[in-house]
Design a protein around this motif. Sequence first.
Motif, PDB file in Angstrom:
ATOM      1  N   UNK A  80       0.844  -1.295  -0.106  1.00 27.34           N
ATOM      2  CA  UNK A  80       0.134  -0.197   0.174  1.00 27.34           C
ATOM      3  C   UNK A  80       0.944   1.303  -0.088  1.00 27.34           C
ATOM      4  N   UNK A  81       1.826   1.211   0.817  1.00 31.04           N
ATOM      5  CA  UNK A  81       2.701   2.471   0.780  1.00 31.04           C
ATOM      6  C   UNK A  81       3.557   2.595  -0.509  1.00 31.04           C
ATOM      7  N   UNK A  82       3.892   1.535  -1.192  1.00 31.59           N
ATOM      8  CA  UNK A  82       4.327   1.601  -2.663  1.00 31.59           C
ATOM      9  C   UNK A  82       3.702   2.352  -3.525  1.00 31.59           C
ATOM     10  N   UNK A 140       3.359   9.535  -5.989  1.00 29.35           N
ATOM     11  CA  UNK A 140       3.875  10.836  -5.460  1.00 29.35           C
ATOM     12  C   UNK A 140       5.327  10.786  -6.237  1.00 29.35           C
ATOM     13  N   UNK A 141       5.880   9.878  -6.634  1.00 26.97           N
ATOM     14  CA  UNK A 141       6.979   9.871  -7.651  1.00 26.97           C
ATOM     15  C   UNK A 141       6.736  10.612  -9.061  1.00 26.97           C
ATOM     16  N   UNK A 142       5.420  10.212  -9.424  1.00 27.29           N
ATOM     17  CA  UNK A 142       5.085  10.711 -10.830  1.00 27.29           C
ATOM     18  C   UNK A 142       4.921  12.086 -10.564  1.00 27.29           C
ATOM     19  N   UNK A 143       4.434  12.660  -9.385  1.00 25.05           N
ATOM     20  CA  UNK A 143       4.237  14.394  -9.500  1.00 25.05           C
ATOM     21  C   UNK A 143       5.742  14.833  -9.426  1.00 25.05           C
ATOM     22  N   UNK A 144       6.762  14.202  -8.378  1.00 27.03           N
ATOM     23  CA  UNK A 144       7.855  14.804  -8.508  1.00 27.03           C
ATOM     24  C   UNK A 144       8.638  14.688  -9.686  1.00 27.03           C
ATOM     25  N   UNK A 179       7.524   7.546   4.866  1.00 27.16           N
ATOM     26  CA  UNK A 179       8.616   8.455   5.199  1.00 27.16           C
ATOM     27  C   UNK A 179       9.785   7.879   4.502  1.00 27.16           C
ATOM     28  N   UNK A 180       9.879   6.593   4.435  1.00 24.97           N
ATOM     29  CA  UNK A 180      11.370   5.916   3.696  1.00 24.97           C
ATOM     30  C   UNK A 180      11.338   6.555   2.550  1.00 24.97           C
ATOM     31  N   UNK A 181      10.071   6.767   1.679  1.00 21.86           N
ATOM     32  CA  UNK A 181       9.989   7.254   0.255  1.00 21.86           C
ATOM     33  C   UNK A 181      10.052   8.762   0.175  1.00 21.86           C
ATOM     34  N   UNK A 182      10.129   9.211   1.577  1.00 18.29           N
ATOM     35  CA  UNK A 182      10.190  11.071   1.586  1.00 18.29           C
ATOM     36  C   UNK A 182       8.820  11.389   0.951  1.00 18.29           C
ATOM     37  N   UNK A 183       7.666  10.685   1.175  1.00 17.26           N
ATOM     38  CA  UNK A 183       6.341  11.256   0.589  1.00 17.26           C
ATOM     39  C   UNK A 183       5.783  11.994   1.754  1.00 17.26           C
ATOM     40  N   UNK A 184       5.378  13.312   1.242  1.00 20.02           N
ATOM     41  CA  UNK A 184       4.830  14.171   1.954  1.00 20.02           C
ATOM     42  C   UNK A 184       3.429  14.215   1.816  1.00 20.02           C
ATOM     43  N   UNK A 185       2.615  14.017   3.034  1.00 18.92           N
ATOM     44  CA  UNK A 185       1.132  13.824   2.906  1.00 18.92           C
ATOM     45  C   UNK A 185       0.490  14.401   3.963  1.00 18.92           C
TER      46      UNK A 185
END
Length: 421
Positions: A135-137, A143-147, A251-257
């Motif tokens: 689920x996190x992935x 998030x990566x797409x937007x980054x 948090x490992x992925x540096x996703x801000x939410x």
Amino acid sequence: MFKRPRGTRDFLADEMSKRRTAEQILRATFESFGYKEIGTPTFENLDLVTAKSGEDIVEHLYCFKDKGGRDIALRPELTAPVMRLYVNELQRTPKPVKLYYFGNCFRYERPQSGRYREFWQAGIELIGTDRAEGEAEVIAVAFDVLKNLGLKDFELHIGHIGILRKILEESSVPENEQNSILNTIDKGDGEELEGLLHRLGVMEEDREKLLKILELRGQEKEVLPGAYRILEGSKALEELKRFEMILDLLKVFDVEFTVNLGIARGLDYYTGMVFEIYANRLGAEKQICGGGTYSLVETFGGEDTPSCGFAFGFDRLLLALELEKKGVQVECKTRFFVVPTDQKLLKDAMKISVIVRKIGPCEIDLMGRKLKKAMAYASNHEIPFVFIVGEEELRRGMVILKNMGTGEQREVEIARLTMDR
RNA sequence: GCCGCGAUAGUUUAGUGGUUAGAAUCGGGGACUGUGGAUCCCCUGACCCGGGUUCGAUUCCCGGUCGCGGCCCCA
């Protein structure tokens, strides 16, 4: 004069180029996590669509009877076709199954800003795992797409429908009633919700719990302790722990939410984590992505399999990018332009263009233009290099190569054209 | 399904109950015969559709279509 059907668009070269560039970034991002592209038909049998979304959506579909009397619908989204494909072809492949898609979809809706009758969706489905890391992935991919696209002004809201369902379950609300409650939550009508909870005999205590949970919105640190307090002693506590685990992995992925337990997504098949992404500048249609953990395989006749996925509204994504900056870069793909100094050298010029095309995209004047006008064309189109084919040079086996950026030019040997550079 | 605003060359627009409907830009050509977005000249090109009012409608009225924004919806 023929007009386009309502809610459809033509894309001119520059725009198409931007769309392709953005599409490439989406694909590359999905593939960077190991998702594989699949394709499904543009139209499906109507019952596939209604199986997922109910009879009522026929109103919002492009559907028709084909010449064999079959009820057909242009696909309004891609999750159902992908699930069908999974059930038909992939149930016995190693888990997890990681799929992505990019395609046009059709809905009979009133067009408005960011809403068209033909639009494009891109998304992924992760099938066969119900672990928090999956689920996190999925969220991390979005998030990566937007980054990678360089979008800045957006908010990622994450909620958890499992928590809501557990509260209702404890109050002995049957599943179909749960769904109508979730639908009402999604609409955001507080009064209607309270009325409904009353009618369904949800106990005062659970009602309070639910309403309080729905209001929780903000940073994890500010919100989670409150959630734990509200759910003390409840079965929903387990779901909350699971939710926290997902957030922790993000948090490992540096996703801000932002945590937003009020997200219900109004869809019967969501079971756990749900998330939505909003591009703030877009106005009424600002949601650019939605997804979560769901249970749909059974609906399409497969063995119950946990799944998780999301879909981006590709057109809105581009609108958001466009509003934020110059959008996506466009550049001329033609590298070379060949022009003869005189029409009698046209054939020689064409021969050279054939050779040059082996080095890179090459155009030749097709208007019988004089040198000066042809140069202007190349300049207008930002073609970086022009080959000028002159009689005198040709006699020596040479051609002039002009760099349109610097204005410099030199003679090059025709025989060596494909060897240099 | 609902509400508001709008619709004139490819594009951006001016304007009018009787006009050769004006411009800018774009496009094509020329001045320029072997070298670039400059300048000048010429040319092409428009009143969304249907009905009504009127002697006459691109203009006013109604309806439709399409566009923009919003509501409902949004799988």
